[in-house]
Every structure is written in structure tokens, then in C-alpha cells.
Enzyme design. Structure first.
Site, PDB file in Angstrom:
ATOM      1  N   TRP A 284       0.872  -1.195   0.000  1.00 19.74           N
ATOM      2  CA  TRP A 284       0.000   0.000   0.000  1.00 19.74           C
ATOM      3  C   TRP A 284       0.901   1.234   0.000  1.00 19.74           C
ATOM      4  O   TRP A 284       1.885   1.297   0.731  1.00 19.74           O
ATOM      5  CB  TRP A 284      -0.863   0.034   1.272  1.00 19.74           C
ATOM      6  CG  TRP A 284      -2.309  -0.259   1.027  1.00 19.74           C
ATOM      7  CD1 TRP A 284      -2.873  -1.498   0.917  1.00 19.74           C
ATOM      8  CD2 TRP A 284      -3.363   0.696   0.884  1.00 19.74           C
ATOM      9  NE1 TRP A 284      -4.213  -1.374   0.718  1.00 19.74           N
ATOM     10  CE2 TRP A 284      -4.545  -0.041   0.698  1.00 19.74           C
ATOM     11  CE3 TRP A 284      -3.433   2.090   0.908  1.00 19.74           C
ATOM     12  CZ2 TRP A 284      -5.783   0.563   0.523  1.00 19.74           C
ATOM     13  CZ3 TRP A 284      -4.660   2.700   0.742  1.00 19.74           C
ATOM     14  CH2 TRP A 284      -5.825   1.939   0.542  1.00 19.74           C
TER      15      TRP A 284
ATOM     16  N   PHE B 143      -1.546  -3.621   7.594  1.00 19.75           N
ATOM     17  CA  PHE B 143      -2.159  -4.520   8.572  1.00 19.75           C
ATOM     18  C   PHE B 143      -1.537  -5.916   8.502  1.00 19.75           C
ATOM     19  O   PHE B 143      -1.497  -6.635   9.508  1.00 19.75           O
ATOM     20  CB  PHE B 143      -3.675  -4.609   8.352  1.00 19.75           C
ATOM     21  CG  PHE B 143      -4.389  -5.275   9.490  1.00 19.75           C
ATOM     22  CD1 PHE B 143      -4.661  -4.582  10.658  1.00 19.75           C
ATOM     23  CD2 PHE B 143      -4.760  -6.614   9.415  1.00 19.75           C
ATOM     24  CE1 PHE B 143      -5.289  -5.203  11.726  1.00 19.75           C
ATOM     25  CE2 PHE B 143      -5.389  -7.246  10.482  1.00 19.75           C
ATOM     26  CZ  PHE B 143      -5.659  -6.531  11.642  1.00 19.75           C
ATOM     27  N   GLU B 144      -1.033  -6.279   7.334  1.00 14.53           N
ATOM     28  CA  GLU B 144      -0.437  -7.613   7.147  1.00 14.53           C
ATOM     29  C   GLU B 144       1.031  -7.676   7.574  1.00 14.53           C
ATOM     30  O   GLU B 144       1.655  -8.747   7.506  1.00 14.53           O
ATOM     31  CB  GLU B 144      -0.556  -8.045   5.677  1.00 14.53           C
ATOM     32  CG  GLU B 144      -1.961  -8.466   5.262  1.00 14.53           C
ATOM     33  CD  GLU B 144      -2.950  -7.328   5.148  1.00 14.53           C
ATOM     34  OE1 GLU B 144      -2.590  -6.290   4.562  1.00 14.53           O
ATOM     35  OE2 GLU B 144      -4.070  -7.450   5.679  1.00 14.53           O
TER      36      GLU B 144
ATOM     37  N   CYS C 177       3.133   2.419   5.333  1.00 12.78           N
ATOM     38  CA  CYS C 177       2.711   3.823   5.358  1.00 12.78           C
ATOM     39  C   CYS C 177       1.193   3.856   5.373  1.00 12.78           C
ATOM     40  O   CYS C 177       0.552   3.373   4.439  1.00 12.78           O
ATOM     41  CB  CYS C 177       3.245   4.528   4.117  1.00 12.78           C
ATOM     42  SG  CYS C 177       2.558   6.181   3.915  1.00 12.78           S
ATOM     43  N   VAL C 178       0.634   4.386   6.447  1.00  5.92           N
ATOM     44  CA  VAL C 178      -0.815   4.538   6.536  1.00  5.92           C
ATOM     45  C   VAL C 178      -1.128   6.032   6.492  1.00  5.92           C
ATOM     46  O   VAL C 178      -0.604   6.810   7.292  1.00  5.92           O
ATOM     47  CB  VAL C 178      -1.381   3.911   7.829  1.00  5.92           C
ATOM     48  CG1 VAL C 178      -2.894   3.731   7.703  1.00  5.92           C
ATOM     49  CG2 VAL C 178      -0.730   2.570   8.123  1.00  5.92           C
TER      50      VAL C 178
ATOM     51  N   HIS D 297     -10.929   4.116   9.709  1.00  4.15           N
ATOM     52  CA  HIS D 297     -10.089   2.990   9.262  1.00  4.15           C
ATOM     53  C   HIS D 297      -8.620   3.203   9.630  1.00  4.15           C
ATOM     54  O   HIS D 297      -7.934   2.269  10.076  1.00  4.15           O
ATOM     55  CB  HIS D 297     -10.222   2.853   7.742  1.00  4.15           C
ATOM     56  CG  HIS D 297      -9.608   1.612   7.177  1.00  4.15           C
ATOM     57  ND1 HIS D 297     -10.083   0.357   7.430  1.00  4.15           N
ATOM     58  CD2 HIS D 297      -8.543   1.427   6.360  1.00  4.15           C
ATOM     59  CE1 HIS D 297      -9.350  -0.538   6.799  1.00  4.15           C
ATOM     60  NE2 HIS D 297      -8.396   0.081   6.148  1.00  4.15           N
TER      61      HIS D 297
ATOM     62  N   ARG E  45       9.045  12.212   4.948  1.00  8.73           N
ATOM     63  CA  ARG E  45       9.712  11.246   5.846  1.00  8.73           C
ATOM     64  C   ARG E  45      10.169   9.979   5.112  1.00  8.73           C
ATOM     65  O   ARG E  45      10.538   8.990   5.732  1.00  8.73           O
ATOM     66  CB  ARG E  45       8.750  10.877   6.987  1.00  8.73           C
ATOM     67  CG  ARG E  45       8.501  12.045   7.930  1.00  8.73           C
ATOM     68  CD  ARG E  45       7.211  11.925   8.713  1.00  8.73           C
ATOM     69  NE  ARG E  45       7.022  13.055   9.603  1.00  8.73           N
ATOM     70  CZ  ARG E  45       6.576  14.262   9.216  1.00  8.73           C
ATOM     71  NH1 ARG E  45       6.255  14.487   7.936  1.00  8.73           N
ATOM     72  NH2 ARG E  45       6.455  15.245  10.084  1.00  8.73           N
TER      73      ARG E  45
END
Ligand code: INI
Length: 157
Positions: free
Chosen positions: A29, A64-65, A87-88, A95, A134
Site C-alpha cells: 500500500w 495490517f499484514e 505507510c498509513v 479505518h 519522511r
């Protein structure tokens, strides 16, 4: 969190890592960002003497994995530390919080359960620009920081 430069460190304080083996789990992601984190982590490990063949890389679909990917590597490979990179980016729903909490708790649990360190190289940002800043931008590279942390932590055992 104060914005220190993530790539800044004193090289004199870093133990030699020439005989160490590292796993890196990378989330697909936001791959433009996570690819830059991976590049930073790998370059930093190589710079400190780690052999290319002693850097194992495993991709997972999302942050998440990362926990499962790291657990699987810990069970299948003989590595001294595992770096997780993801990276979220905050969206318009809760979510973001669930994914960030899940990864944080997952990686923390692995650190308690296994005898090797698991490094938290997860960017959790409000927008893409903060992540780019970053991931090799004005605030350095979280991948560099994760690699240096991994090397230091392998020296604890
Ligand atoms: N995963 C990420 O790594 N970053 C994100 O920003 C993200 N967003 O925004 O949803 C994301 N979601 C996927 C998640 O990590 C899992 O892969 C998915 O829920 C399946 O388990």
C-alpha cells in the site's frame, strides 16, 4: 512528535553488522512511499557492512499484514532482526486508527513473543506530503532510522 531528521545519526555509535542477517517486511500500500523506505533501509544496512544476501525482503499487501509477514519470517528464517515498513495515510473514516492500532499492537506482541527484535518502520501521516517528507524528503527517511535501530537492537542480545 518533534520532527527530528530520521536519517541523522552518529555513525561512531553503530556496531558493526557484517555478520548479521536481517528481514524486511514491506507493505505494498502506498508503494511509492514504502519503496523509498525500503531503499533507505537497504542502503543503510549495506553501508554498515550487511551482506546483500543477508537481507531478506518479503512484501505484504497492506500495513495490517506486516504483523503476519514478520511472524512468518521469524518462524521460517534465521534472522537477527526484522524491520517492518509501511505507510498509513489518514482518510475520511476511522479505518486509519484501526490499521495503525492493529499494526502497533501486532508488532509489540511479536517483540514480546519472539527472541529477536521487530522494528516499527511505519509512517502514520495525515497526508501524502507528510509521508514523502519522511521517506527521503525534508525530514529524512524512516527506513534509514529503522535500519539503524535494527542494527543497534541486534547488539542487545
Ligand atoms: N494499508 C496501508 O498500508 N496504508 C493505508 O493507508 C491503508 N488505507 O488507507 O486503507 C491501508 N489499508 C489496507 C490494510 O492495511 C489491509 O491491507 C486491509 O485492511 C486488508 O487486511
Amino acid at each position: 512528535m518533534a520532527t527530528t531528521n530520521l536519517s541523522a545519526y552518529n555513525p561512531e555509535n553503530i556496531p558493526d553488522a557484517g555478520n548479521k542477517k536481517f528481514g524486511i517486511i514491506v507493505s505494498e500500500w502506498n508503494n511509492k512511499i514504502t519503496g523509498a523506505l525500503l531503499s533507505g533501509a537497504k542502503t543503510t544496512l549495506l553501508k554498515h557492512g550487511v551482506k546483500e544476501e543477508n537481507i531478506l525482503i518479503q512484501y505484504v499487501p497492506g500495513s495490517f499484514e506486516l504483523t503476519f509477514g514478520a511472524k512468518a519470517m521469524a518462524e521460517q528464517e534465521s534472522v537477527d532482526a526484522i524491520i517492518t515498513l509501511g505507510c498509513v495515510i489518514r482518510g475520511g473514516t476511522p479505518h486509519f486508527e484501526y490499521v495503525c492500532q492493529g499494526v502497533t499492537q501486532g508488532i509489540t506482541a511479536l517483540n514480546i513473543q519472539y527472541k529477536i527484535p521487530f522494528i516499527f518502520g511505519l509512517l502514520t501521516t495525515d497526508n501524502e506530503q507528510q509521508a514523502l517528507d519522511r521517506a527521503g524528503g525534508i525530514h529524512g527517511n524512516k527506513g534509514d532510522e529503522a535500519a539503524i535501530t535494527a542494527i543497534k537492537m541486534t547488539n542487545i542480545l
